[in-house]
Design an enzyme around this catalytic site. Sequence first.
Site, mmCIF file in Angstrom:
data_model
loop_
_atom_site.group_PDB
_atom_site.id
_atom_site.type_symbol
_atom_site.label_atom_id
_atom_site.label_comp_id
_atom_site.label_asym_id
_atom_site.label_seq_id
_atom_site.Cartn_x
_atom_site.Cartn_y
_atom_site.Cartn_z
ATOM 1 N N GLU A 1 -4.398 7.367 -4.350
ATOM 2 C CA GLU A 1 -4.690 6.957 -5.743
ATOM 3 C C GLU A 1 -5.999 7.568 -6.229
ATOM 4 O O GLU A 1 -6.943 7.682 -5.442
ATOM 5 C CB GLU A 1 -4.768 5.428 -5.798
ATOM 6 C CG GLU A 1 -3.418 4.805 -5.472
ATOM 7 C CD GLU A 1 -3.468 3.284 -5.331
ATOM 8 O OE1 GLU A 1 -4.546 2.689 -5.520
ATOM 9 O OE2 GLU A 1 -2.423 2.703 -5.018
ATOM 10 N N ARG B 1 0.847 -1.188 0.000
ATOM 11 C CA ARG B 1 0.000 0.000 0.000
ATOM 12 C C ARG B 1 0.887 1.243 0.000
ATOM 13 O O ARG B 1 1.907 1.288 0.695
ATOM 14 C CB ARG B 1 -0.902 0.033 1.245
ATOM 15 C CG ARG B 1 -2.128 -0.866 1.154
ATOM 16 C CD ARG B 1 -3.151 -0.351 0.161
ATOM 17 N NE ARG B 1 -4.344 -1.182 0.083
ATOM 18 C CZ ARG B 1 -4.540 -2.192 -0.776
ATOM 19 N NH1 ARG B 1 -3.607 -2.510 -1.642
ATOM 20 N NH2 ARG B 1 -5.668 -2.873 -0.772
ATOM 21 N N HIS C 1 -1.607 0.619 -10.076
ATOM 22 C CA HIS C 1 -2.222 -0.387 -9.188
ATOM 23 C C HIS C 1 -2.824 -1.552 -9.996
ATOM 24 O O HIS C 1 -4.040 -1.769 -9.985
ATOM 25 C CB HIS C 1 -3.304 0.275 -8.315
ATOM 26 C CG HIS C 1 -3.634 -0.514 -7.078
ATOM 27 N ND1 HIS C 1 -3.989 0.067 -5.878
ATOM 28 C CD2 HIS C 1 -3.682 -1.851 -6.852
ATOM 29 C CE1 HIS C 1 -4.237 -0.867 -4.980
ATOM 30 N NE2 HIS C 1 -4.051 -2.055 -5.552
HETATM 31 P P1 NAP Z 1 -1.213 -11.364 4.575
HETATM 32 O O1 NAP Z 1 -1.077 -12.812 4.240
HETATM 33 O O2 NAP Z 1 -2.097 -10.958 5.698
HETATM 34 O O3 NAP Z 1 0.266 -10.805 4.824
HETATM 35 C C1 NAP Z 1 0.536 -9.583 5.418
HETATM 36 C C2 NAP Z 1 1.891 -9.701 6.106
HETATM 37 O O4 NAP Z 1 2.262 -8.415 6.583
HETATM 38 C C3 NAP Z 1 1.854 -10.649 7.295
HETATM 39 O O5 NAP Z 1 2.944 -11.518 7.217
HETATM 40 C C4 NAP Z 1 1.969 -9.743 8.506
HETATM 41 O O6 NAP Z 1 2.726 -10.384 9.525
HETATM 42 C C5 NAP Z 1 2.700 -8.528 7.940
HETATM 43 N N1 NAP Z 1 2.295 -7.317 8.641
HETATM 44 C C6 NAP Z 1 1.045 -6.878 8.865
HETATM 45 N N2 NAP Z 1 1.056 -5.738 9.564
HETATM 46 C C7 NAP Z 1 2.367 -5.452 9.791
HETATM 47 C C8 NAP Z 1 3.021 -4.411 10.470
HETATM 48 N N3 NAP Z 1 2.339 -3.423 11.084
HETATM 49 N N4 NAP Z 1 4.368 -4.429 10.512
HETATM 50 C C9 NAP Z 1 5.061 -5.427 9.926
HETATM 51 N N5 NAP Z 1 4.490 -6.446 9.259
HETATM 52 C C10 NAP Z 1 3.149 -6.460 9.199
HETATM 53 O O7 NAP Z 1 -1.713 -10.557 3.319
HETATM 54 P P2 NAP Z 1 -1.413 -10.812 1.775
HETATM 55 O O8 NAP Z 1 -2.505 -11.626 1.186
HETATM 56 O O9 NAP Z 1 -0.015 -11.262 1.623
HETATM 57 O O10 NAP Z 1 -1.566 -9.289 1.235
HETATM 58 C C11 NAP Z 1 -0.691 -8.304 1.723
HETATM 59 C C12 NAP Z 1 -1.064 -6.924 1.240
HETATM 60 O O11 NAP Z 1 -0.732 -6.767 -0.135
HETATM 61 C C13 NAP Z 1 -2.553 -6.551 1.277
HETATM 62 O O12 NAP Z 1 -2.963 -6.186 2.582
HETATM 63 C C14 NAP Z 1 -2.635 -5.403 0.293
HETATM 64 O O13 NAP Z 1 -2.380 -4.185 0.959
HETATM 65 C C15 NAP Z 1 -1.492 -5.682 -0.664
HETATM 66 N N6 NAP Z 1 -1.995 -6.080 -1.999
HETATM 67 C C16 NAP Z 1 -1.771 -5.231 -3.048
HETATM 68 C C17 NAP Z 1 -2.207 -5.601 -4.310
HETATM 69 C C18 NAP Z 1 -1.966 -4.714 -5.490
HETATM 70 O O14 NAP Z 1 -2.768 -4.743 -6.421
HETATM 71 N N7 NAP Z 1 -0.877 -3.955 -5.525
HETATM 72 C C19 NAP Z 1 -2.896 -6.791 -4.505
HETATM 73 C C20 NAP Z 1 -3.108 -7.614 -3.413
HETATM 74 C C21 NAP Z 1 -2.638 -7.245 -2.154
HETATM 75 P P3 NAP Z 1 2.516 -10.008 11.080
HETATM 76 O O15 NAP Z 1 1.037 -10.049 11.329
HETATM 77 O O16 NAP Z 1 3.312 -11.040 11.820
HETATM 78 O O17 NAP Z 1 3.081 -8.636 11.265
HETATM 79 C C1 8YV Z 2 -7.106 -4.591 -6.031
HETATM 80 C C2 8YV Z 2 -5.591 -4.935 -4.004
HETATM 81 O O1 8YV Z 2 -6.556 -3.820 -7.046
HETATM 82 O O2 8YV Z 2 -6.444 -6.963 -3.186
HETATM 83 C C3 8YV Z 2 -5.925 -5.882 -2.926
HETATM 84 O O3 8YV Z 2 -5.631 -5.552 -1.760
HETATM 85 O O4 8YV Z 2 -5.007 -3.915 -3.779
HETATM 86 C C4 8YV Z 2 -5.929 -5.246 -5.416
HETATM 87 O O5 8YV Z 2 -6.037 -6.608 -5.647
HETATM 88 C C5 8YV Z 2 -7.994 -3.729 -5.260
HETATM 89 O O6 8YV Z 2 -8.398 -4.278 -4.078
HETATM 90 C C6 8YV Z 2 -9.206 -3.384 -6.111
HETATM 91 O O7 8YV Z 2 -10.031 -2.546 -5.434
#
Ligand code: NAP
Ligand code: 8YV
Length: 323
Positions: free
Chosen positions: A263, A234, A281
Amino acid sequence: MNQNADIAILVPGKLHAHAVKRIGERFRLLEVDRAVPENLTDEMKRSVVGIASSSVIDANFIDALPNLQIIANFGVGYDAVDAAHAASRGIMVTNTPDVLTEEVADTAIGLLINTVRELPKAENYLREGRWKGEGAYPLTRASLRGRSVGIFGMGRIGLAIARRIEAFGLPVSYYNRRKRDDVAYEYQSSLLSLAEAVDTLICVAPGGAATEKAVNGEVLNALGPNGIFINVGRGTAVDEDALAAALRDGTILAAGLDVFADEPNVPAALLACENTCLLPHVASASVHTRQAMADLVVDNLISWFSNGKPLTPVPETLTVQGS
Ligand code: NAP
Ligand code: 8YV
């Protein structure tokens, strides 16, 4: 057939068309253009029991819907939803984990290579006719060879990225609040010590107050002049002013960003930096993956209204019970 015409599901703002279609087939679909209380009719306030959304859902909006039971968020990141407030009101929140993990990891790797090896710039060079006119594209200052990679947020997507990085023959370490006991990657107990230990930092941490501007000037300074910063987590997890300054003055070498704090507004200071690779994104944005996310949004609603058990509740609302 619409089997639950008495169950009113509100879609505020834009939502993936496949999700909207399935909600309309299964439930009573209500739509408003923004998630603000002023947009709700009295009938909506009385009847809405579910929200399906990829918009900001704040405490005010939740409180304007006294019979709300569930908020199904489109996206694994649910920082746009006040899940703590929903939990305090006994309202379930769901997200869309797993179905996007591999796609986002693929994109993170693409962004990393584009940033390090300047492939988008090299393609522009060819398209502008400069290969013919000026000769070969300059050798890139950076290479993946010899790098060490740190992952901020070793969760589902972080692990999928780490596996890919491992296949490239590069060492991986990570920072989470808690050390994982199911991975052998080196753990660093702070983001700063992670940045000190590596030259390539990939952020895939969630947004929200706990990570606000975590990647700050000190962290970027620790990453160093050969440093590459990639963000698919993020934009709010980064101090964008400090990042732009670090890119400008050579504190780090380059950055690849898929996400931004406000964004679709991308800071002019980042756009002005030659050493950035910027994406709008798109990490999960394929037809395949967005369809799977849309299905999971609707399947959560169907499961909740059939048996009171959501498929993918967020941690804050794990103990919320269906009626
Ligand atoms: P997840 O499995 O919940 O992984 C999040 C990781 O971050 C966990 O290992 C957690 O470990 C760590 N974390 C959470 N809060 C933290 C903090 N304050 N300090 C340090 N580490 C922290 O989630 P995921 O499925 O991998 O997704 C992760 C993130 O990717 C989403 O929340 C979203 O923001 C982003 N994302 C972006 C896109 C995009 O389109 N660019 C798409 C999908 C996801 P701990 O709880 O041990 O800290
Ligand atoms: C999407 C994401 O683009 O899953 C997330 O956390 O950031 C992306 O997969 C977004 O959520 C669409 O609104």
